[in-house]
Each structure stands twice: as structure tokens, then as C-alpha cells.
Write a protein that holds these residues in place. Structure first.
Motif, PDB file in Angstrom:
ATOM      1  N   LEU A 179      18.211  20.660 127.495  1.00 20.69           N
ATOM      2  CA  LEU A 179      19.580  20.978 127.112  1.00 20.69           C
ATOM      3  C   LEU A 179      20.167  19.796 126.362  1.00 20.69           C
ATOM      4  O   LEU A 179      20.037  18.644 126.799  1.00 20.69           O
ATOM      5  N   ASN A 180      20.800  20.074 125.239  1.00 19.18           N
ATOM      6  CA  ASN A 180      21.366  19.019 124.386  1.00 19.18           C
ATOM      7  C   ASN A 180      20.323  17.972 124.020  1.00 19.18           C
ATOM      8  O   ASN A 180      20.648  16.789 123.853  1.00 19.18           O
ATOM      9  N   ASP A 181      19.076  18.419 123.910  1.00 21.77           N
ATOM     10  CA  ASP A 181      17.956  17.561 123.497  1.00 21.77           C
ATOM     11  C   ASP A 181      17.663  16.421 124.454  1.00 21.77           C
ATOM     12  O   ASP A 181      16.931  15.494 124.100  1.00 21.77           O
TER      13      ASP A 181
END
Length: 255
Positions: free
Chosen positions: A15-17
Motif C-alpha cells: 500500500l502506497n508503495d
């Protein structure tokens, strides 16, 4: 009677890299809950949180879902290449022994896309790294652009073996399906019966010979519109019935 519990194999994400997460597609959850009439239980794609025996004691059946990473070719005796794409060896370590244990015990399984390929590999089969690169084969990959409706649109026929389990279940020898995969079956495992083919000869529907329980798997994504699709609905309904039978101490074999 309480609804059976279906373990939905999840996938690993960032999530969100940067934040590791485990998740399952909402379409899979809704298909299990609404069409199979079972309680969806998301299982992390990781062998460390729970043992195979613990998972099998908790769930009445398992849905082996699709996912972007592919089964590592070392699992079927080949070396990885760029064409094999990304891998998730944690998921491999969980699902391959889980599939074999379920088949042996008669606990219901349903494989979709990557899950279909996992069933074949777990039972001793191999995979092509890229179907579209084979002579005479079509491009089965997801369309790169468009809405979800366009990506999951019906794209080709699947022809079932006359009188086979898929023909009997669907009430038709030919059906239309979506197509969102790059890899496919190269060699079917010794007990893997290919019961449905795309027009180009790609394996699309399988079951396990002489298995005591439900083992149907498909290369397409029947979770899309499962509640109204005439091909998807009977597949998820039959899987749910097999899970209810398992929970009640009985076996339902579809083959």
C-alpha cells in the motif's frame, strides 16, 4: 444450519508503495458470500501465520484466486526467465501443499486463473510462461486499457467434453468466458483431466481424476458478475453445495 466457511487465498501487496498488506478481491468475497452462500475467510498468502492442518480445520473449502505473480517455475522443474514475470514464493509455499492435502482428503477446492495453474502444478503439471508466444495461440491477456466491464468482457468460447462434469454442470457444451491470463497449462499433471478448451487449444477447465471431493478449476475469472452470469453462477453454487456437504460430514464429488 450455519453457513460453511470458505478460505479465500489472498495476495501480497504494497500500500502506497511501502506498507505490506494482504488482501483478496471484493469480487471473490461477494461471489463466495452471495452465490456460494458461504462465509468468506481471507487467508494470507503466507505459510507462516497458520499451518495447513489449522487452515483445513477452520475452513470447509478453499477458493484459490487469481493474482499477478506467477507460480515459480522451480515448482515444476524449470528455470525462471523474463517471460515468467513476477513470483510470490510465499504463496507457492502455502497453496501447493494445501491443494494436495485438500485433494487427498476430499475437502472442496475451486481454482481460478492463477489458482487453476496452481492446481495443475500442485498435482505434478507444468506451465507455459506466455501463451501468446506459442505458434497458433491467441493473446489471452487482460486488455491493457478500458473499464473493468471491458477488461472482464466475454472474449472466447470454451468447449467442454461431452458428458463431462462441466458440461453437466453448465447444461451446455460451449460457453463464453472472459480471458485475463498470460500463462497456461503446458503439461497436465498425471491426475489432472482437461475438460474444457479454448478455440486455440488452451486448457480452460480441469478436475482431478479419482478425487473424493470437489476439484473443479477454471482458467478464466468467473467471480466477475458471478450472481448473474449463467456460467459463473452454477460453478459457485456447486462449490458452495460441496462446502456445505463437507461441513455436514459428507462428500460431494463433481466429476
Amino acid at each position: 444450519m450455519a453457513r460453511p466457511v470458505v478460505g479465500i487465498i489472498g495476495n501480497s501487496y504494497l500500500l502506497n508503495d511501502q506498507y505490506p498488506a494482504q488482501a483478496a478481491g471484493t469480487m471473490n468475497v461477494h461471489a463466495v458470500a452471495a452465490v456460494s452462500d458461504a462465509i468468506p475467510f481471507i487467508v494470507p498468502a503466507d505459510p507462516s501465520p497458520a499451518t495447513i492442518d489449522e487452515l483445513m480445520a477452520t475452513c470447509d473449502g478453499f477458493l484459490f484466486t487469481g493474482g499477478r505473480p506467477n507460480v515459480h517455475p522451480s515448482e515444476y522443474g524449470e528455470d525462471p526467465t523474463d517471460a515468467h514475470g513476477e513470483f510470490d514464493t510465499d504463496r507457492d509455499a502455502l497453496v501447493l501443499p494445501l491443494i494436495r492435502a485438500c485433494v487427498g482428503r476430499g475437502q472442496p477446492i475451486l481454482g481460478l486463473c492463477r489458482g487453476f495453474q496452481e492446481v495443475n502444478v500442485a498435482m505434478g503439471g507444468s506451465l507455459y510462461p506466455e501463451i501468446r508466444d506459442l505458434p497458433g495461440r491467441d493473446n489471452h491477456r487482460m486488455p491493457p486499457d478500458g473499464t473493468l466491464e471491458e477488461k472482464f468482457a466475454l472474449r472466447h468460447e470454451v468447449t467442454f467434453t461431452a458428458g463431462g462434469p462441466f458440461h453437466r454442470l453448465m447444461g451446455a457444451e460451449r460457453v463464453m468466458t472472459n480471458s485475463l491470463h498470460g500463462q497456461g497449462i503446458k503439461t497436465a499433471g498425471p491426475r489432472v483431466v482437461v475438460d474444457g478448451l479454448a478455440p486455440d487449444g488452451t486448457a480452460e477447465a480441469i478436475y482431478i481424476a479419482d478425487a473424493p471431493g470437489f476439484t473443479l478449476s477454471v482458467q478464466w475469472h468467473p467471480e466477475w458478475n458471478a450472481h448473474i452470469d449463467p456460467v459463473s453462477r452454477p460453478l459457485f453454487e456447486a462449490f458452495g453445495a460441496a462446502c456445505r456437504d463437507w461441513a455436514a460430514g459428507a462428500l460431494r464429488k463433481v466429476s
